[in-house]
Design a protein around this motif. Sequence first.
Motif, PDB file in Angstrom:
ATOM      1  N   VAL A 186      -3.037  -4.075   3.879  1.00 34.02           N
ATOM      2  CA  VAL A 186      -2.348  -5.295   4.308  1.00 34.02           C
ATOM      3  C   VAL A 186      -1.678  -4.968   5.640  1.00 34.02           C
ATOM      4  O   VAL A 186      -1.376  -3.805   5.912  1.00 34.02           O
ATOM      5  N   PRO A 187      -1.433  -5.964   6.476  1.00 35.01           N
ATOM      6  CA  PRO A 187      -0.784  -5.692   7.764  1.00 35.01           C
ATOM      7  C   PRO A 187       0.586  -5.032   7.570  1.00 35.01           C
ATOM      8  O   PRO A 187       1.294  -5.332   6.599  1.00 35.01           O
ATOM      9  N   ALA A 188       0.939  -4.168   8.478  1.00 32.13           N
ATOM     10  CA  ALA A 188       2.223  -3.452   8.399  1.00 32.13           C
ATOM     11  C   ALA A 188       3.404  -4.409   8.410  1.00 32.13           C
ATOM     12  O   ALA A 188       4.455  -4.104   7.849  1.00 32.13           O
ATOM     13  N   ASP A 189       3.230  -5.578   9.016  1.00 31.57           N
ATOM     14  CA  ASP A 189       4.328  -6.546   9.067  1.00 31.57           C
ATOM     15  C   ASP A 189       4.225  -7.601   7.966  1.00 31.57           C
ATOM     16  O   ASP A 189       4.927  -8.614   7.996  1.00 31.57           O
ATOM     17  N   ALA A 190       3.371  -7.363   6.970  1.00 32.39           N
ATOM     18  CA  ALA A 190       3.236  -8.299   5.845  1.00 32.39           C
ATOM     19  C   ALA A 190       4.535  -8.311   5.039  1.00 32.39           C
ATOM     20  O   ALA A 190       5.278  -7.324   5.030  1.00 32.39           O
ATOM     21  N   PRO A 191       4.810  -9.406   4.349  1.00 39.38           N
ATOM     22  CA  PRO A 191       6.000  -9.441   3.495  1.00 39.38           C
ATOM     23  C   PRO A 191       5.974  -8.297   2.476  1.00 39.38           C
ATOM     24  O   PRO A 191       4.905  -7.825   2.073  1.00 39.38           O
ATOM     25  N   ALA A 192       7.156  -7.867   2.057  1.00 45.80           N
ATOM     26  CA  ALA A 192       7.271  -6.729   1.134  1.00 45.80           C
ATOM     27  C   ALA A 192       6.457  -6.940  -0.136  1.00 45.80           C
ATOM     28  O   ALA A 192       5.813  -6.006  -0.618  1.00 45.80           O
ATOM     29  N   PHE A 193       6.451  -8.156  -0.681  1.00 40.92           N
ATOM     30  CA  PHE A 193       5.701  -8.370  -1.922  1.00 40.92           C
ATOM     31  C   PHE A 193       4.201  -8.239  -1.681  1.00 40.92           C
ATOM     32  O   PHE A 193       3.486  -7.689  -2.512  1.00 40.92           O
ATOM     33  N   HIS A 194       3.705  -8.683  -0.549  1.00 39.00           N
ATOM     34  CA  HIS A 194       2.279  -8.506  -0.222  1.00 39.00           C
ATOM     35  C   HIS A 194       1.961  -7.018  -0.077  1.00 39.00           C
ATOM     36  O   HIS A 194       0.885  -6.568  -0.501  1.00 39.00           O
ATOM     37  N   GLN A 195       2.883  -6.257   0.501  1.00 35.34           N
ATOM     38  CA  GLN A 195       2.679  -4.810   0.596  1.00 35.34           C
ATOM     39  C   GLN A 195       2.627  -4.190  -0.799  1.00 35.34           C
ATOM     40  O   GLN A 195       1.815  -3.297  -1.053  1.00 35.34           O
ATOM     41  N   ALA A 196       3.482  -4.658  -1.703  1.00 38.52           N
ATOM     42  CA  ALA A 196       3.463  -4.156  -3.081  1.00 38.52           C
ATOM     43  C   ALA A 196       2.141  -4.492  -3.754  1.00 38.52           C
ATOM     44  O   ALA A 196       1.557  -3.653  -4.452  1.00 38.52           O
ATOM     45  N   LEU A 197       1.667  -5.718  -3.549  1.00 39.37           N
ATOM     46  CA  LEU A 197       0.370  -6.104  -4.136  1.00 39.37           C
ATOM     47  C   LEU A 197      -0.735  -5.197  -3.612  1.00 39.37           C
ATOM     48  O   LEU A 197      -1.547  -4.675  -4.391  1.00 39.37           O
ATOM     49  N   GLY A 198      -0.780  -4.991  -2.296  1.00 39.76           N
ATOM     50  CA  GLY A 198      -1.796  -4.118  -1.714  1.00 39.76           C
ATOM     51  C   GLY A 198      -1.699  -2.700  -2.234  1.00 39.76           C
ATOM     52  O   GLY A 198      -2.711  -2.074  -2.568  1.00 39.76           O
ATOM     53  N   ALA A 199      -0.488  -2.176  -2.339  1.00 39.52           N
ATOM     54  CA  ALA A 199      -0.296  -0.802  -2.838  1.00 39.52           C
ATOM     55  C   ALA A 199      -0.745  -0.663  -4.278  1.00 39.52           C
ATOM     56  O   ALA A 199      -1.154   0.417  -4.713  1.00 39.52           O
ATOM     57  N   SER A 200      -0.720  -1.765  -5.034  1.00 40.09           N
ATOM     58  CA  SER A 200      -1.146  -1.719  -6.437  1.00 40.09           C
ATOM     59  C   SER A 200      -2.646  -1.967  -6.599  1.00 40.09           C
ATOM     60  O   SER A 200      -3.154  -1.982  -7.722  1.00 40.09           O
ATOM     61  N   GLY A 201      -3.330  -2.183  -5.487  1.00 41.12           N
ATOM     62  CA  GLY A 201      -4.771  -2.430  -5.557  1.00 41.12           C
ATOM     63  C   GLY A 201      -5.129  -3.888  -5.656  1.00 41.12           C
ATOM     64  O   GLY A 201      -6.277  -4.243  -5.940  1.00 41.12           O
ATOM     65  N   ARG A 202      -4.183  -4.764  -5.377  1.00 37.11           N
ATOM     66  CA  ARG A 202      -4.431  -6.209  -5.434  1.00 37.11           C
ATOM     67  C   ARG A 202      -4.547  -6.773  -4.024  1.00 37.11           C
ATOM     68  O   ARG A 202      -3.830  -6.359  -3.129  1.00 37.11           O
ATOM     69  N   ASN A 203      -5.417  -7.762  -3.882  1.00 39.24           N
ATOM     70  CA  ASN A 203      -5.569  -8.449  -2.616  1.00 39.24           C
ATOM     71  C   ASN A 203      -4.633  -9.655  -2.631  1.00 39.24           C
ATOM     72  O   ASN A 203      -4.803 -10.557  -3.447  1.00 39.24           O
ATOM     73  N   PRO A 204      -3.616  -9.685  -1.750  1.00 33.35           N
ATOM     74  CA  PRO A 204      -2.686 -10.808  -1.748  1.00 33.35           C
ATOM     75  C   PRO A 204      -3.353 -12.175  -1.542  1.00 33.35           C
ATOM     76  O   PRO A 204      -2.798 -13.198  -1.909  1.00 33.35           O
ATOM     77  N   ALA A 205      -4.577 -12.181  -0.996  1.00 26.99           N
ATOM     78  CA  ALA A 205      -5.300 -13.435  -0.757  1.00 26.99           C
ATOM     79  C   ALA A 205      -6.243 -13.790  -1.909  1.00 26.99           C
ATOM     80  O   ALA A 205      -7.027 -14.729  -1.790  1.00 26.99           O
ATOM     81  N   TRP A 206      -6.173 -13.074  -3.038  1.00 25.73           N
ATOM     82  CA  TRP A 206      -7.090 -13.285  -4.161  1.00 25.73           C
ATOM     83  C   TRP A 206      -7.058 -14.742  -4.611  1.00 25.73           C
ATOM     84  O   TRP A 206      -5.999 -15.345  -4.719  1.00 25.73           O
ATOM     85  N   SER A 207      -8.237 -15.267  -4.866  1.00 22.90           N
ATOM     86  CA  SER A 207      -8.352 -16.575  -5.520  1.00 22.90           C
ATOM     87  C   SER A 207      -9.549 -16.493  -6.445  1.00 22.90           C
ATOM     88  O   SER A 207     -10.565 -15.901  -6.111  1.00 22.90           O
ATOM     89  N   GLY A 208      -9.355 -17.023  -7.642  1.00 21.74           N
ATOM     90  CA  GLY A 208     -10.333 -16.933  -8.723  1.00 21.74           C
ATOM     91  C   GLY A 208     -11.708 -17.235  -8.319  1.00 21.74           C
ATOM     92  O   GLY A 208     -12.698 -16.896  -8.784  1.00 21.74           O
TER      93      GLY A 208
END
Length: 190
Positions: free
Chosen positions: A168-190
């Motif tokens: 995720v971009p370095a300037d992404a919101p903290a929660f998006h960074q957490a999602l990325g660090a956990s292996g989740r794509n913040p832009a995920w859609s079913g």
Amino acid sequence: MTAPHNTLHSALSECAEVVTATASGIAVEQLGNRTPCEKFTVAELLDHLGQTLSSSTRAARKEPQPGEGAVPGMSAQTVARCAETAAAAWSAPEAYEGTTHFGPGEMPAGFAATITLEELALHGWDLARATGRPFDLGDETAQLVLSAVEEIAEQARANGAFGPPVPVPADAPAFHQALGASGRNPAWSG
């Protein structure tokens, strides 16, 4: 993560409120939906999260954990109640003292609270994304979630709970960074 009790409890309460709102809005026809957590459908994730939150409540109260066994499916309403109960259990300052049994065994009680925060935030977001609901956290809570995810990421990847990090971009919101660090794509859609 060594956040003070009142700061961590505030974040747990905020996440529990958002998870309660999310779970309360899940319709029966959404139970089979895929989630960003690839190994779970919505129904399976509700079971997992409900069991984790029930265990977290016992950990906060320093109660024994039951052995492994068949657990009936948890409804979305039950998971909403479990989120509220877990947050209430962690409201007591003594919940964070000493050690407790949670997950794989005994651990510092404050670390059990940190894992609870991570579980509420990440799996709450998983449920929200899978069911088309919003999942918004305040900046301070998002930062605490990021710290929690970063603290457990290596171990969580080793045991298969987290996937490989998603950039995720370095300037992404903290929660998006957490999602990325956990292996989740913040832009995920079913």
